[in-house]
Structure formats: C-alpha cells, structure tokens
Design a protein around this motif. Sequence first.
Motif, short mmCIF file in Angstrom:
data_model
loop_
_atom_site.label_atom_id
_atom_site.label_comp_id
_atom_site.label_asym_id
_atom_site.label_seq_id
_atom_site.Cartn_x
_atom_site.Cartn_y
_atom_site.Cartn_z
N TYR A 49 -9.07 -7.57 -1.03
CA TYR A 49 -7.84 -7.00 -1.58
C TYR A 49 -7.37 -7.90 -2.72
CZ TYR A 49 -7.09 -4.25 2.77
OH TYR A 49 -7.18 -3.40 3.84
N VAL A 104 4.19 0.99 1.82
CA VAL A 104 4.17 -0.04 2.88
C VAL A 104 3.96 -1.42 2.28
CG1 VAL A 104 2.99 -0.85 4.96
CG2 VAL A 104 3.23 1.61 4.53
N GLN A 118 -12.55 -8.09 11.49
CA GLN A 118 -11.89 -7.69 12.74
C GLN A 118 -12.79 -6.70 13.49
OE1 GLN A 118 -7.82 -6.54 12.23
NE2 GLN A 118 -7.60 -5.86 14.35
N ALA A 142 2.74 -4.75 2.94
CA ALA A 142 1.95 -5.42 3.98
C ALA A 142 2.24 -6.92 4.00
CB ALA A 142 0.47 -5.17 3.76
N PHE A 174 0.88 -1.17 0.00
CA PHE A 174 0.00 0.00 0.00
C PHE A 174 0.91 1.21 0.00
CE2 PHE A 174 -2.25 -3.41 2.18
CZ PHE A 174 -3.45 -3.44 1.47
N PRO A 213 2.51 -9.70 15.38
CA PRO A 213 2.24 -8.40 16.01
C PRO A 213 1.30 -7.55 15.16
CG PRO A 213 4.60 -8.87 15.94
CD PRO A 213 3.93 -9.91 15.11
N ASN A 214 0.75 -6.50 15.75
CA ASN A 214 -0.09 -5.57 14.99
C ASN A 214 0.65 -5.06 13.77
OD1 ASN A 214 -2.33 -5.65 16.59
ND2 ASN A 214 -1.67 -3.97 17.91
N GLY A 215 -0.03 -5.00 12.65
CA GLY A 215 0.58 -4.50 11.42
C GLY A 215 1.39 -5.54 10.68
N ALA A 216 1.39 -6.80 11.16
CA ALA A 216 2.20 -7.86 10.53
C ALA A 216 1.65 -8.29 9.17
CB ALA A 216 2.29 -9.07 11.46
N GLY A 217 0.36 -7.99 8.91
CA GLY A 217 -0.22 -8.35 7.62
C GLY A 217 -1.31 -9.42 7.71
N LYS A 218 -1.76 -9.74 8.92
CA LYS A 218 -2.73 -10.82 9.10
C LYS A 218 -4.07 -10.52 8.43
CE LYS A 218 -2.53 -10.40 13.58
NZ LYS A 218 -1.67 -9.18 13.65
N SER A 219 -4.60 -9.32 8.71
CA SER A 219 -5.89 -8.98 8.09
C SER A 219 -5.75 -8.86 6.58
CB SER A 219 -6.45 -7.67 8.66
OG SER A 219 -6.83 -7.85 10.00
N SER A 220 -4.62 -8.33 6.11
CA SER A 220 -4.41 -8.24 4.66
C SER A 220 -4.48 -9.63 4.03
CB SER A 220 -3.05 -7.60 4.35
OG SER A 220 -3.03 -6.27 4.82
N1 LIG Z 1 -6.31 -0.73 2.88
C1 LIG Z 1 -5.10 -0.37 3.31
N2 LIG Z 1 -4.56 0.81 2.95
C2 LIG Z 1 -3.34 1.17 3.38
N3 LIG Z 1 -2.56 0.43 4.18
C3 LIG Z 1 -3.05 -0.75 4.58
C4 LIG Z 1 -4.34 -1.21 4.18
N4 LIG Z 1 -4.56 -2.44 4.73
C5 LIG Z 1 -3.44 -2.72 5.44
N5 LIG Z 1 -2.56 -1.71 5.37
C6 LIG Z 1 -1.23 -1.66 6.00
O1 LIG Z 1 -0.64 -2.92 5.85
C7 LIG Z 1 0.05 -3.31 7.03
C8 LIG Z 1 -0.54 -4.61 7.54
O2 LIG Z 1 -1.85 -4.34 8.03
P1 LIG Z 1 -2.82 -5.50 8.50
O3 LIG Z 1 -2.92 -6.53 7.44
O4 LIG Z 1 -4.10 -4.84 8.92
O5 LIG Z 1 -2.05 -6.09 9.76
P2 LIG Z 1 -2.56 -6.93 11.02
O6 LIG Z 1 -3.94 -7.42 10.73
O7 LIG Z 1 -1.55 -8.01 11.18
O8 LIG Z 1 -2.54 -5.99 12.18
C9 LIG Z 1 -0.10 -2.14 8.00
O9 LIG Z 1 1.04 -1.32 7.88
C10 LIG Z 1 -1.34 -1.44 7.50
O10 LIG Z 1 -1.32 -0.08 7.84
#
Ligand SMILES: Nc1ncnc2c1ncn2[C@@H]1O[C@H](COP(=O)(O)OP(=O)(O)O)[C@@H](O)[C@H]1O
Length: 300
Positions: free
Chosen positions: A92, A55, A124, A57, A52, A76-83
Amino acid sequence: MIGASLGAAAYERAPEISRILAGVGPVEDTRRARLSAKADAILTLNGIGISFGGVTALSDVDLEVKSGEIRAVIGPNGAGKSSLINIISGLYHADHGTITIDGQPFARVPANHLARLGVARTFQNLALFGGLSVRDNIASGRVHTRHASFVEHIAGLPRARREDAMIAEKTDQIVAFLHLESVADRLVATLPYGLQKRVELARALVAEPKLLLLDEPMAGMTATEKAEMAGFVRAARDRHGVTIILIEHDIGVVMGLSDRVAVLDYGRKIADGTPAQVRADPAVIQAYLGTAEGEDSEGI
Ligand SMILES: Nc1ncnc2c1ncn2[C@@H]1O[C@H](COP(=O)(O)OP(=O)(O)O)[C@@H](O)[C@H]1O
Ligand SMILES: [Mg+2]
C-alpha cells in the motif's frame, strides 16, 4: 456501542486480555532484554495516514522500531494493523507521512526492492505455493539474490551453479533452524496449517532480512503450535539478530514476547511502551476492557 462495531472476534480472548492487562499474567518484565536508548532505529514511521474510500484505516501514526527489538502492534480487528505492514512493505502507498528504513526515507516503499532493503514479511492469510515442496517454497524467498541469466542457469554455467549452491545451503540452514527436516520434500498443500505458517516464516527468514514483518503468524494455531512459533520468533531475534514487527491477537503471546507494544484503535495509535506500561495504560484498558464489557456473550 463501540464494542459491537468493533466485531466479536477481537474480543474472543477478552478474559485473557483482562487478566493480563490487570497485571495478573505470567509476564516478567525483568526477564526482558533491555534495549539501549541509543540503539539505532531501523524503521521510523512519521505521520502515516491512509484511507480507502470513506474509511480511514490509519491516521497520523508514528512508530519507531529499534534494531534488534521485537515490536508488537496490537489492536482490535479493523484497527489498521495489516495496513501498517502493507505500507512498510510497499504493498500500500500511504496518503500521508514518511517511512524511513535503515536511514533511507520513502513516501512510497518500493515493493520490488524490499528484499534489497533488508525487509521480509509474512501474510495474514498464507501466501505459499501449495503445489511446490517445502524446500522449494523456502528457496523462493532468496530468488532476489540470483544474478545469473536464465541461459546461464540452463547451461549450468559456473556463476549460476554457485548461486544455486548458495540458495540450497541457506535453505538447508533455515530448514534445520525451524525443524522442518522431516517435511522438507513434502508438498506444502499436504501440511497441517500450523506447519504451513512455519514454512512461510522460513521463506521470509531465508532472505536473511534485517527487518521481519509478521502479520498474525500464530493465528489459527493450537496452543502448542503457538508456543513453538513464539520460540522460533524469539530465536530469530536472539540468534540471527533479526528485528521483528509482530502483529498478533493472542495478548498473552504478545506480552511475553515483545520488547515494546504499540496499540492501534480505529487507525490511531492510542498507546506505546513496554508491555507493563501498555498493560497499565487507561486508554488501552478502555479500548479492550471498556468495550469488552459491552459485548454480548457471543463476543467473549
Ligand atoms: N485494500 C483495502 N481496500 C479497502 N479497505 C481496506 C483495504 N485494506 C484495509 N482496508 C480497511 O481498512 C481498515 C483497517 O484494516 P486492516 O489494516 O486490515 O486492519 P487490521 O489488520 O487491524 O484488522 C478496515 O476498515 C479495512 O476494511
Ligand atoms: Mg489484519
């Protein structure tokens, strides 16, 4: 310092993580269902990457999920799990790599056909209709099974009636399965948070998915609510044969519930294996403990 940049919230359970990674936790791998090495992969990710802006992800992530397993993804938070879940569910689109669902390879998973592919998910952050009843929210998870037209429904024609009856029957089954009878007619917005999370699980399960993606289903819950939710997740697999990808921050829950655990850190998979293997993996200990030691008291 790495720990500071990862954010304090990831380490709010640091003492518990230390204890479990050190092997002192209550986990007994012997109790865990052993999956045959020959079990079919219901989902395979190959070389998944997504960025993104500046970044990254996810970078070159491989993941195999066998039919019938509870597969945790932690980090950890921001590791990319939700992505990762957003890519599997087509929300996505990955920049690199392929996603194979039940033998069908995709560069981009068609989000509007997700239910037909046998995949359901929770979010989430809750994504329910607060102004609708619990029952109606759950039933909305099965709308894709309707084929009758709007006019057939208005006119109450036989096909429409059959479909409505089927949706009502499946909804009742899930309401009973998740012990939601006493709140089935309440508006979702009036329920406590833990029950709302359970309704979201119900809405995903009513579609009778083969693969269920759960993004932090226990976040923000009390210990009792977490234990209940863990029981329902296990029952969905044991009694309904649903394969589950579980993202969860509570490491105790993850270690007790999952067959295999993949660990993400800064968008890369740093470990993958049984809970016992992951617990003993130096890279995981470094990612969690190494950085946790560097956190100030606010982070722990
Ligand atoms: N739609 C998006 N737009 C911009 N950045 C994103 C988006 N989705 C995720 N990110 C970035 O990708 C990285 C991983 O996010 P995320 O997958 O939500 O991590 P987690 O679920 O492990 O906390 C983070 O730096 C987050 O800010
Ligand atoms: Mg997330």
